[in-house]
Design an enzyme around this catalytic site. Structure first.
Site, PDB file in Angstrom:
ATOM      1  N   ASP A  16       0.986  -1.303   0.030  1.00  0.00           N
ATOM      2  CA  ASP A  16      -0.076  -0.091   0.136  1.00  0.00           C
ATOM      3  C   ASP A  16       0.679   1.367   0.150  1.00  0.00           C
ATOM      4  O   ASP A  16       0.599   2.074   0.994  1.00  0.00           O
ATOM      5  CB  ASP A  16      -0.806   0.173   1.314  1.00  0.00           C
ATOM      6  CG  ASP A  16      -1.607  -1.322   1.505  1.00  0.00           C
ATOM      7  OD1 ASP A  16      -2.194  -1.682   0.499  1.00  0.00           O
ATOM      8  OD2 ASP A  16      -1.968  -1.651   2.579  1.00  0.00           O
ATOM      9  N   GLU A 223     -11.446   0.276  -3.277  1.00  0.00           N
ATOM     10  CA  GLU A 223     -10.611   0.972  -2.127  1.00  0.00           C
ATOM     11  C   GLU A 223      -9.257   1.554  -2.866  1.00  0.00           C
ATOM     12  O   GLU A 223      -9.105   1.550  -4.158  1.00  0.00           O
ATOM     13  CB  GLU A 223     -10.078  -0.347  -1.324  1.00  0.00           C
ATOM     14  CG  GLU A 223      -9.229  -1.361  -1.853  1.00  0.00           C
ATOM     15  CD  GLU A 223      -8.843  -2.737  -0.954  1.00  0.00           C
ATOM     16  OE1 GLU A 223      -9.432  -2.669   0.186  1.00  0.00           O
ATOM     17  OE2 GLU A 223      -8.132  -3.479  -1.521  1.00  0.00           O
TER      18      GLU A 223
HETATM   19  O1  FUB Z   1      -3.197  -3.578   3.595  1.00  0.00           O
HETATM   20  C1  FUB Z   1      -4.374  -3.832   3.835  1.00  0.00           C
HETATM   21  C2  FUB Z   1      -5.762  -3.366   2.850  1.00  0.00           C
HETATM   22  O2  FUB Z   1      -5.263  -4.230   1.818  1.00  0.00           O
HETATM   23  C3  FUB Z   1      -5.369  -2.082   2.518  1.00  0.00           C
HETATM   24  O3  FUB Z   1      -6.175  -1.200   3.254  1.00  0.00           O
HETATM   25  C4  FUB Z   1      -6.110  -2.208   1.112  1.00  0.00           C
HETATM   26  O4  FUB Z   1      -6.063  -1.034   0.212  1.00  0.00           O
HETATM   27  C5  FUB Z   1      -5.561  -3.396   0.559  1.00  0.00           C
HETATM   28  O5  FUB Z   1      -4.507  -3.075   0.009  1.00  0.00           O
END
Ligand code: FUB
Length: 323
Positions: A16, A223
């Protein structure tokens, strides 16, 4: 030797990546993936992160340095677990680290921590940002000094539970032909520690000006929002989750609406895909992660970068991460 498309560090697993240029150096704010014994599930229980390590590079040919622990969840009074994807911002001599985590009731909230240095250590505020919910904060400090927070994630990120802006433990599934949810937008206060405006959902439209639908999994928001500016326009990019693309949309205002434009990154090895886009010395770069190094273990990711080609009109060329 080019460091493009290879892991920036291998002694810890990182994911991320939110990349920024501060004082002509590159700083990368990633999640820090840890080992987990349980099964992968749609709730993201395998992502059991507890702290943040900030990475930095003097330039793109230099070694990538791990600057050590910058914040640990034991030092944040409101957090119970799962410190997920962070971002950072600079304003008036201070650096701000924004991060999502579950509060003591298991609800994802956004927190903020402050430092005099881009690599921390960061001093957390005692409470989460009032009015915040869900995950994946990305902060844009605009040319006029106003700062905006984009965030939100479906499934484990709990965004569906906040579709009415009040918490619903077991929400109905959003019909496939209804407008898709999110991301969430709020302006930040002058001191960067709170929301100055009520969170609102950003509209992402198709080429006919119609909202992208919840069932349009190749284009709908899932997301990992990021916003960069190019020739005065705002570009919102994000993960489509279940179809594993990074895509983007263009708008005239920070709060949107945004019109869907196309795909930036084809699927990487691993379920999640999460990125940031940054300009450095006149070129544009995509920071992203994949699970190549761990042999496909979803919660053992490594951060990489590659150069993006962006046309004068803002069009971003699609990249296959392995070609
Ligand atoms: O790293 C945990 C979660 O997985 C993140 O918040 C999302 O964007 C995904 O990459």
């Amino acid at each position: 030797m080019s460091k493009q498309r290879v892991p920036l560090v291998t002694h810890i697993f990182t994911a991320d990546p939110s990349a920024h240029v501060f004082n002509d150096k590159l700083y990368i704010y990633p999640s820090h993936d840890l080992a987990h014994d349980g099964e992968d599930n749609d709730n993201g229980d395998e992502y059991q992160m507890e702290d943040y390590h900030i990475l930095s590079m003097d330039n793109l040919d230099a070694e990538c340095v791990d600057n050590g622990e910058a914040l640990n969840m034991r030092d944040v009074p409101w957090v119970s677990n799962q410190m997920w994807a962070p971002d950072a911002a600079y304003k008036d001599g201070k650096y701000y680290l924004y991060f999502p985590a579950r509060d003591k009731d298991g609800i994802f909230r956004l927190g903020v921590a402050v430092s005099d240095s881009p690599v921390g250590p960061f001093q957390p505020e005692p409470n989460y940002i009032e009015g915040s919910f869900s995950i994946d904060p990305a902060v844009l400090v605009d040319d006029d000094g106003k700062a905006y927070c984009y965030n939100g994630g479906l499934w484990g990120g709990q965004l569906e539970k906040w579709q009415t802006f009040s918490y619903i433990e077991n929400p109905e599934e959003i019909p496939a032909d209804a407008p898709a949810l999110g991301p969430v937008f709020a302006q930040l206060t002058e001191d960067m520690k709170g929301f100055a405006t009520k969170p609102q959902f950003i509209q992402i439209l198709d080429e006919n000006g119609e909202p992208i639908k919840a069932g349009d999994e190749e284009r709908r928001y899932f997301e990992g929002p990021w916003v960069h500016k190019f020739n005065g326009k705002y570009y919102l990019s994000y993960s489509t989750g279940t179809t594993h693309y990074i895509v983007y949309a263009e708008g005239d205002k920070p709060e949107g609406p945004f019109t869907y434009k196309g795909r930036i990154l084809e699927p990487v090895i691993g379920w999640t895909t999460h990125h940031s886009i940054v300009e450095y010395h006149g070129k544009w770069y995509l920071f992203y992660h994949d699970c190549e190094l761990s042999g496909g273990i979803n919660h053992r990711r490594t951060v990489k970068y590659l150069e993006l080609q962006i046309d004068e009109d803002g069009t971003i060329h699609t990249v296959d991460p392995y070609k």
